[in-house]
Scaffold this motif. Structure first.
Motif, short mmCIF file in Angstrom:
data_model
loop_
_atom_site.label_atom_id
_atom_site.label_comp_id
_atom_site.label_asym_id
_atom_site.label_seq_id
_atom_site.Cartn_x
_atom_site.Cartn_y
_atom_site.Cartn_z
N THR A 174 2.45 3.10 -19.45
CA THR A 174 1.22 3.22 -20.24
C THR A 174 0.30 4.30 -19.67
O THR A 174 -0.28 5.09 -20.41
N LEU A 175 0.15 4.33 -18.35
CA LEU A 175 -0.69 5.36 -17.72
C LEU A 175 -0.15 6.75 -17.99
O LEU A 175 -0.90 7.68 -18.29
N ILE A 176 1.17 6.92 -17.88
CA ILE A 176 1.78 8.23 -18.14
C ILE A 176 1.55 8.63 -19.59
O ILE A 176 1.24 9.80 -19.88
N SER A 177 1.68 7.69 -20.51
CA SER A 177 1.47 7.98 -21.93
C SER A 177 0.04 8.41 -22.20
O SER A 177 -0.21 9.35 -22.93
N GLU A 178 -0.91 7.71 -21.56
CA GLU A 178 -2.32 8.06 -21.74
C GLU A 178 -2.61 9.45 -21.18
O GLU A 178 -3.34 10.24 -21.79
N ASN A 179 -2.05 9.77 -20.02
CA ASN A 179 -2.24 11.10 -19.45
C ASN A 179 -1.65 12.17 -20.34
O ASN A 179 -2.20 13.27 -20.49
N SER A 180 -0.52 11.86 -20.97
CA SER A 180 0.12 12.81 -21.87
C SER A 180 -0.77 13.10 -23.06
O SER A 180 -0.89 14.24 -23.50
N ILE A 181 -1.42 12.05 -23.57
CA ILE A 181 -2.33 12.24 -24.70
C ILE A 181 -3.51 13.12 -24.31
O ILE A 181 -3.91 14.03 -25.03
N MET A 182 -4.07 12.87 -23.13
CA MET A 182 -5.23 13.64 -22.68
C MET A 182 -4.89 15.10 -22.45
O MET A 182 -5.73 15.98 -22.58
N ASP A 183 -3.64 15.38 -22.08
CA ASP A 183 -3.24 16.75 -21.78
C ASP A 183 -2.91 17.56 -23.02
O ASP A 183 -2.71 18.76 -22.95
N ARG A 184 -2.83 16.92 -24.16
CA ARG A 184 -2.42 17.64 -25.36
C ARG A 184 -3.50 18.57 -25.85
O ARG A 184 -4.70 18.33 -25.67
N GLU A 185 -3.08 19.64 -26.53
CA GLU A 185 -4.02 20.53 -27.18
C GLU A 185 -4.61 19.80 -28.38
O GLU A 185 -3.92 19.08 -29.08
N PRO A 186 -5.91 19.99 -28.67
CA PRO A 186 -6.50 19.32 -29.83
C PRO A 186 -5.89 19.86 -31.12
O PRO A 186 -5.46 21.01 -31.18
N LEU A 187 -5.88 18.99 -32.17
CA LEU A 187 -5.38 19.45 -33.46
C LEU A 187 -6.31 20.52 -34.03
O LEU A 187 -7.50 20.57 -33.75
N ILE A 188 -5.74 21.36 -34.86
CA ILE A 188 -6.52 22.43 -35.48
C ILE A 188 -7.50 21.83 -36.48
O ILE A 188 -7.15 20.92 -37.25
N VAL A 208 0.84 -1.21 0.00
CA VAL A 208 0.00 0.00 0.00
C VAL A 208 0.87 1.25 0.00
O VAL A 208 0.63 2.20 -0.75
N ALA A 209 1.91 1.25 0.82
CA ALA A 209 2.81 2.41 0.90
C ALA A 209 3.54 2.62 -0.43
O ALA A 209 3.71 3.76 -0.89
N PHE A 210 3.95 1.53 -1.06
CA PHE A 210 4.66 1.61 -2.34
C PHE A 210 3.75 2.17 -3.42
O PHE A 210 4.14 3.04 -4.21
N GLN A 211 2.51 1.69 -3.48
CA GLN A 211 1.58 2.17 -4.49
C GLN A 211 1.28 3.66 -4.30
O GLN A 211 1.17 4.41 -5.27
N LYS A 212 1.16 4.10 -3.06
CA LYS A 212 0.91 5.51 -2.78
C LYS A 212 2.10 6.35 -3.24
O LYS A 212 1.93 7.43 -3.83
N GLU A 213 3.30 5.86 -2.99
CA GLU A 213 4.51 6.58 -3.39
C GLU A 213 4.63 6.65 -4.91
O GLU A 213 5.06 7.68 -5.46
N VAL A 214 4.23 5.58 -5.60
CA VAL A 214 4.24 5.58 -7.07
C VAL A 214 3.28 6.63 -7.61
O VAL A 214 3.61 7.38 -8.54
N ASP A 215 2.08 6.70 -7.02
CA ASP A 215 1.10 7.71 -7.44
C ASP A 215 1.68 9.13 -7.31
O ASP A 215 1.56 9.95 -8.23
N GLU A 216 2.30 9.40 -6.18
CA GLU A 216 2.83 10.74 -5.92
C GLU A 216 4.03 11.05 -6.80
O GLU A 216 4.17 12.17 -7.29
N LYS A 217 4.88 10.07 -7.01
CA LYS A 217 6.11 10.27 -7.77
C LYS A 217 5.82 10.56 -9.24
O LYS A 217 6.44 11.44 -9.85
N PHE A 218 4.85 9.85 -9.82
CA PHE A 218 4.61 9.95 -11.25
C PHE A 218 3.33 10.72 -11.60
O PHE A 218 3.02 10.89 -12.77
N GLY A 219 2.60 11.18 -10.58
CA GLY A 219 1.41 11.97 -10.85
C GLY A 219 0.31 11.18 -11.53
O GLY A 219 -0.38 11.69 -12.41
N ILE A 220 0.15 9.93 -11.15
CA ILE A 220 -0.88 9.07 -11.73
C ILE A 220 -1.69 8.43 -10.61
O ILE A 220 -1.44 8.68 -9.43
#
Length: 313
Positions: free
Chosen positions: A268-282, A234-246
């Motif tokens: 994979t989670l970081i990649s998906e978050n990166s996609i969601m944060d992108r500005e939409p194409l023109i 549980v402690a490790f998973q919490k630390e992973v969440d905080e470290k990587f912002g997921i």
């Protein structure tokens, strides 16, 4: 547990296709691992995996028989006469009869008699129990590294090429504005690689579990094989969440039971978050709507210049 009788080998996944893929992956792995003890394989699959909704139960006496039945399931599905059983449950069943005492007594009798087929039928229909009850204290079975339920990576497009409306100008103009195929998303330069993530997880876990530098945990060794307890998980998973912002699943250390698998999941989670944060194409079609009606009389270079002005403004 007696090794002379058929053993109950459980597998599970989140959907039917993934269950077959998991069975194929495990069969392929075991075909190339002739030194693994069958008792350790059974023990690991029984006690080291989370039970998911789609379940497969195989009764086998040896690794070769297990591999053969895994292949049969992948090719032909369930076969009761071969003790290849499968079921789907949306939630765990906490009862069998209407009386809790009867429930417990019924399970205890099945476990005591080592009736694996009955136990398998209960499990594929959602009945939960502690597999460790099948083992005597003197049993020396141990958990070993085995393939886990595969986290399916997906690729994403910023828009669907089939839904892209045609541009009402000369074809040679559209060729200058958009390509015939949408560009596949590239990983941002500042995004961490899977290897870098794995190294960070390795150091985080080493510190959490008290490894003495420069020793680090093996990225392929199971978390619980190296001595991780539930509180540490549980402690490790919490630390992973905080470290990587997921936000990883509560069962991540069970679903991805070593650093290598967990790193792939985090990546994979970081990649998906990166996609969601992108500005939409023109919207190119919207831009063209802003160009005056006399576009048909303009040269190609003039059209491109007008579009550029609209995009900049």
């Amino acid at each position: 547990m007696s090794v002379s009788t058929q053993q109950f080998v459980p597998l599970s996944a989140k959907n039917e296709d993934s269950l077959k893929a998991y069975a194929a992956q495990l069969a392929d792995f075991l075909n190339n691992q002739s030194t693994l003890a069958f008792s350790d394989i059974v023990y690991t699959l029984q006690t080291g995996r989370e039970a998911m909704p789609y379940r497969l139960a195989i009764l086998a006496q040896s690794t070769d028989e297990l591999v053969q039945k895994l292949g049969s399931f992948v090719q032909s599905g369930v076969n009761d006469s071969m003790s290849i059983l499968s079921g789907h449950t949306e939630k765990n069943v906490s009862w069998i009869f209407d009386n809790d005492d009867i429930d417990r007594k019924y399970l205890q009798d099945i476990i005591a008699s080592q009736n694996m087929k009955k136990l398998a039928r209960l499990w594929i229909n959602g009945v939960q129990f502690d597999f460790r009850a099948l083992y005597a204290e003197e049993d020396t079975c141990r958990r070993i590294p085995l393939p886990t339920y595969a986290f399916q990576k997906e690729r994403y497009w910023m828009f669907d090429p089939l839904e892209q409306a045609p541009i009402p100008v000369q074809e040679e103009v559209s060729d200058k504005i958009i390509s015939s195929k949408p560009p596949e998303i590239e990983i941002q330069k500042d995004q961490q690689s899977e290897k870098e993530i794995c190294e960070k997880l390795q150091h985080m876990l080493a510190e959490l579990m008290g490894f003495i530098p420069p020793k680090l945990p093996d990225i392929h060794e199971g978390f619980f094989d190296m001595g991780m307890e539930s509180v540490t998980a549980v402690a490790f998973q919490k630390e992973v969440d905080e470290k990587f912002g997921i936000s990883i699943d509560d069962t991540a250390t069970f679903d991805y039971p070593n650093l290598s698998d967990l790193a792939a999941y985090v990546f994979t989670l970081i990649s998906e978050n990166s996609i969601m944060d992108r500005e939409p194409l023109i919207d190119v079609n919207g831009l063209i709507d802003e160009i005056p009606d006399e576009i048909e009389s303009l040269s190609i270079d003039d059209v491109v210049e007008r579009l550029t002005d609209v995009m900049e403004n």
